[in-house]
Design a protein around this motif. Structure first.
Motif, mmCIF file in Angstrom:
data_model
loop_
_atom_site.group_PDB
_atom_site.id
_atom_site.type_symbol
_atom_site.label_atom_id
_atom_site.label_comp_id
_atom_site.label_asym_id
_atom_site.label_seq_id
_atom_site.Cartn_x
_atom_site.Cartn_y
_atom_site.Cartn_z
ATOM 1 N N ASP A 1 30.752 -50.537 67.550
ATOM 2 C CA ASP A 1 31.057 -51.403 66.448
ATOM 3 C C ASP A 1 32.358 -52.014 66.661
ATOM 4 O OD1 ASP A 1 31.183 -53.662 64.398
ATOM 5 O OD2 ASP A 1 30.704 -52.092 62.711
ATOM 6 N N THR A 2 32.658 -52.891 67.662
ATOM 7 C CA THR A 2 34.010 -53.517 67.890
ATOM 8 C C THR A 2 34.100 -54.658 67.002
ATOM 9 O OG1 THR A 2 33.330 -54.782 69.769
ATOM 10 C CG2 THR A 2 33.962 -52.665 70.210
ATOM 11 N N GLN A 3 33.176 -55.244 66.652
ATOM 12 C CA GLN A 3 32.972 -56.619 65.691
ATOM 13 C C GLN A 3 33.824 -56.497 64.427
ATOM 14 O OE1 GLN A 3 29.069 -57.514 64.230
ATOM 15 N NE2 GLN A 3 29.357 -59.900 64.647
ATOM 16 N N GLU A 4 33.609 -55.406 63.673
ATOM 17 C CA GLU A 4 34.123 -55.310 62.320
ATOM 18 C C GLU A 4 35.673 -55.033 62.268
ATOM 19 O OE1 GLU A 4 34.116 -52.463 58.336
ATOM 20 O OE2 GLU A 4 32.262 -52.483 59.588
ATOM 21 N N PRO A 5 36.063 -54.060 63.137
ATOM 22 C CA PRO A 5 37.608 -53.935 63.252
ATOM 23 C C PRO A 5 38.354 -55.290 63.830
ATOM 24 C CG PRO A 5 36.252 -52.089 64.227
ATOM 25 C CD PRO A 5 35.395 -53.038 64.009
ATOM 26 N N VAL B 1 38.192 -58.637 51.718
ATOM 27 C CA VAL B 1 36.996 -59.034 52.555
ATOM 28 C C VAL B 1 35.849 -57.976 52.321
ATOM 29 C CG1 VAL B 1 36.212 -59.258 55.079
ATOM 30 C CG2 VAL B 1 38.708 -59.753 54.429
ATOM 31 N N GLN B 2 34.672 -58.364 52.011
ATOM 32 C CA GLN B 2 33.479 -57.684 51.836
ATOM 33 C C GLN B 2 32.353 -57.960 53.043
ATOM 34 O OE1 GLN B 2 32.876 -55.672 48.652
ATOM 35 N NE2 GLN B 2 31.425 -54.899 50.195
ATOM 36 N N PHE B 3 31.977 -56.693 53.425
ATOM 37 C CA PHE B 3 31.050 -56.971 54.466
ATOM 38 C C PHE B 3 29.679 -56.834 53.966
ATOM 39 C CE2 PHE B 3 34.934 -56.307 56.900
ATOM 40 C CZ PHE B 3 34.705 -57.176 57.782
ATOM 41 N N VAL B 4 28.711 -57.561 54.714
ATOM 42 C CA VAL B 4 27.076 -57.192 54.191
ATOM 43 C C VAL B 4 26.722 -57.126 55.677
ATOM 44 C CG1 VAL B 4 24.861 -58.016 53.402
ATOM 45 C CG2 VAL B 4 27.188 -58.510 52.099
ATOM 46 N N TYR B 5 25.772 -55.681 55.838
ATOM 47 C CA TYR B 5 24.965 -55.522 57.115
ATOM 48 C C TYR B 5 23.651 -55.722 57.024
ATOM 49 C CZ TYR B 5 29.601 -52.999 57.191
ATOM 50 O OH TYR B 5 31.073 -52.583 57.112
ATOM 51 N N ALA B 6 23.171 -56.042 58.140
ATOM 52 C CA ALA B 6 21.688 -55.989 58.772
ATOM 53 C C ALA B 6 21.732 -55.497 60.001
ATOM 54 C CB ALA B 6 21.209 -57.425 58.413
ATOM 55 N N GLU B 7 21.206 -54.329 60.032
ATOM 56 C CA GLU B 7 21.259 -53.627 61.470
ATOM 57 C C GLU B 7 19.766 -53.333 61.602
ATOM 58 O OE1 GLU B 7 25.263 -51.959 62.683
ATOM 59 O OE2 GLU B 7 24.447 -50.696 61.280
ATOM 60 N N GLY B 8 19.596 -53.162 62.954
ATOM 61 C CA GLY B 8 18.366 -52.813 63.491
ATOM 62 C C GLY B 8 17.279 -54.086 63.682
ATOM 63 N N MET B 9 17.900 -55.007 63.683
ATOM 64 C CA MET B 9 16.954 -56.663 63.879
ATOM 65 C C MET B 9 16.336 -56.653 65.104
ATOM 66 S SD MET B 9 17.333 -57.661 60.908
ATOM 67 C CE MET B 9 16.613 -59.535 61.272
ATOM 68 N N GLY B 10 16.711 -55.809 66.173
ATOM 69 C CA GLY B 10 15.892 -55.659 67.332
ATOM 70 C C GLY B 10 14.932 -54.801 67.427
ATOM 71 N N LEU B 11 14.786 -53.953 66.694
ATOM 72 C CA LEU B 11 14.063 -52.689 66.643
ATOM 73 C C LEU B 11 12.501 -52.749 66.141
ATOM 74 C CD1 LEU B 11 16.753 -50.169 65.732
ATOM 75 C CD2 LEU B 11 16.171 -51.150 68.062
ATOM 76 N N GLY B 12 11.959 -53.917 66.056
ATOM 77 C CA GLY B 12 10.551 -54.114 65.563
ATOM 78 C C GLY B 12 10.490 -54.460 64.197
ATOM 79 N N PRO B 13 9.310 -54.689 63.934
ATOM 80 C CA PRO B 13 9.077 -55.540 62.434
ATOM 81 C C PRO B 13 9.590 -54.688 61.268
ATOM 82 C CG PRO B 13 7.199 -56.042 63.952
ATOM 83 C CD PRO B 13 8.198 -55.240 64.516
ATOM 84 N N ASP B 14 9.152 -53.467 61.375
ATOM 85 C CA ASP B 14 9.584 -52.307 60.250
ATOM 86 C C ASP B 14 10.965 -52.299 60.144
ATOM 87 O OD1 ASP B 14 6.891 -51.913 59.753
ATOM 88 O OD2 ASP B 14 7.055 -50.205 60.745
ATOM 89 N N HIS C 1 24.879 -50.086 64.710
ATOM 90 C CA HIS C 1 26.470 -49.641 65.159
ATOM 91 C C HIS C 1 27.426 -49.467 64.013
ATOM 92 C CE1 HIS C 1 25.199 -51.748 68.882
ATOM 93 N NE2 HIS C 1 24.380 -52.491 68.365
ATOM 94 N N ARG C 2 26.978 -49.602 62.896
ATOM 95 C CA ARG C 2 28.004 -49.531 61.812
ATOM 96 C C ARG C 2 28.634 -47.887 61.836
ATOM 97 N NH1 ARG C 2 26.312 -50.385 55.339
ATOM 98 N NH2 ARG C 2 28.806 -50.107 54.457
ATOM 99 N N ASN C 3 29.909 -48.115 61.705
ATOM 100 C CA ASN C 3 30.831 -46.958 61.603
ATOM 101 C C ASN C 3 30.623 -46.094 62.879
ATOM 102 O OD1 ASN C 3 31.675 -47.401 59.038
ATOM 103 N ND2 ASN C 3 29.680 -46.478 58.164
ATOM 104 N N GLY C 4 30.489 -46.706 64.030
ATOM 105 C CA GLY C 4 30.318 -46.012 65.339
ATOM 106 C C GLY C 4 30.851 -46.722 66.453
ATOM 107 N N PRO C 5 31.381 -46.060 67.542
ATOM 108 C CA PRO C 5 32.156 -46.752 68.677
ATOM 109 C C PRO C 5 31.687 -47.854 69.034
ATOM 110 C CG PRO C 5 30.690 -44.653 69.422
ATOM 111 C CD PRO C 5 30.616 -44.871 67.853
#
Length: 199
Positions: free
Chosen positions: A150-154, A168-181, A144-148
């Motif tokens: 992503d209502t969370q970060e704004p 404020v500094q953000f740290v992102y972990a994305e794709g956690m639901g897309l499988g083990p890799d 979702h980062r930098n996409g439409p």
């Protein structure tokens, strides 16, 4: 250094946002001798939501509150005191249905108080929680980062700035639901971000 860590996942264990927040706090304490850490896990120790009774208590003068009203306001007072005492705030913020969790929203509602953490002026609201560093650990199932979507970060940026929290500094972990890799990559990416911002 006084560090306040807020974990807002509904999960008391196995939360990626909490893992990242823990890693940030570990890095901070390792490089700041004598740092103290206050942790609030909103899954195991949730804060009550803002309801009509709470609004009535907040808008009743302190010397006119019932015992129940005073007790309810005191719960919010305790959270505000923690935030005021903190030099650094670390927030674990998973994305649920494109936004922040209800747990985090309840905490935000508790710490936003006119005349205490912000004030209204002739030129608009002014935040009163100044000179604090904020780290936000964002964990998302999708990308979702930098996409439409992503209502969370704004939302987080607006709210934190409203209280005077502009560093404020953000740290992102994305794709956690897309499988083990994807999970492994998201965790590695998050760890790299932490190492980059906390040298």
């Amino acid at each position: 250094m006084n560090i306040l860590q807020i974990n807002s996942s509904a999960r008391s264990t196995g939360s990626e946002s909490t893992r990242i927040a823990d890693a940030i706090v570990a890095k901070l304490t390792a490089t700041n001798a004598g740092a103290t850490v206050t942790r609030r896990d909103l899954a195991t120790d949730p804060h009550p939501v803002l309801d009509e009774a709470t609004l009535q208590a907040l808008f009743t003068p302190a010397d006119q509150r019932t015992a129940a009203q005073a007790s309810r306001v005191a719960l919010d007072d305790a959270l505000i005191a923690q935030v005021q005492a903190a030099d650094v705030i670390v927030i674990g913020a998973p994305m649920y249905n494109f936004g922040i969790t209800v747990q985090l929203k309840a905490w935000f509602d508790a710490i936003a108080r006119a005349g205490v953490t912000f004030k209204y002026t002739a030129t608009g609201p002014v935040g009163l929680l100044e000179n604090k560093k904020v780290y936000v650990a964002l964990a998302r199932g999708g990308m979702h980062r930098n996409g439409p979507t992503d209502t969370q970060e704004p939302h987080l940026k607006v709210f934190l700035k409203f209280l005077g929290l502009t560093d404020v500094q953000f740290v992102y972990a994305e794709g956690m639901g897309l499988g083990p890799d994807a999970v492994a990559k998201a965790q590695a990416d998050a760890d790299e971000q932490i190492n980059a911002i906390l040298v």
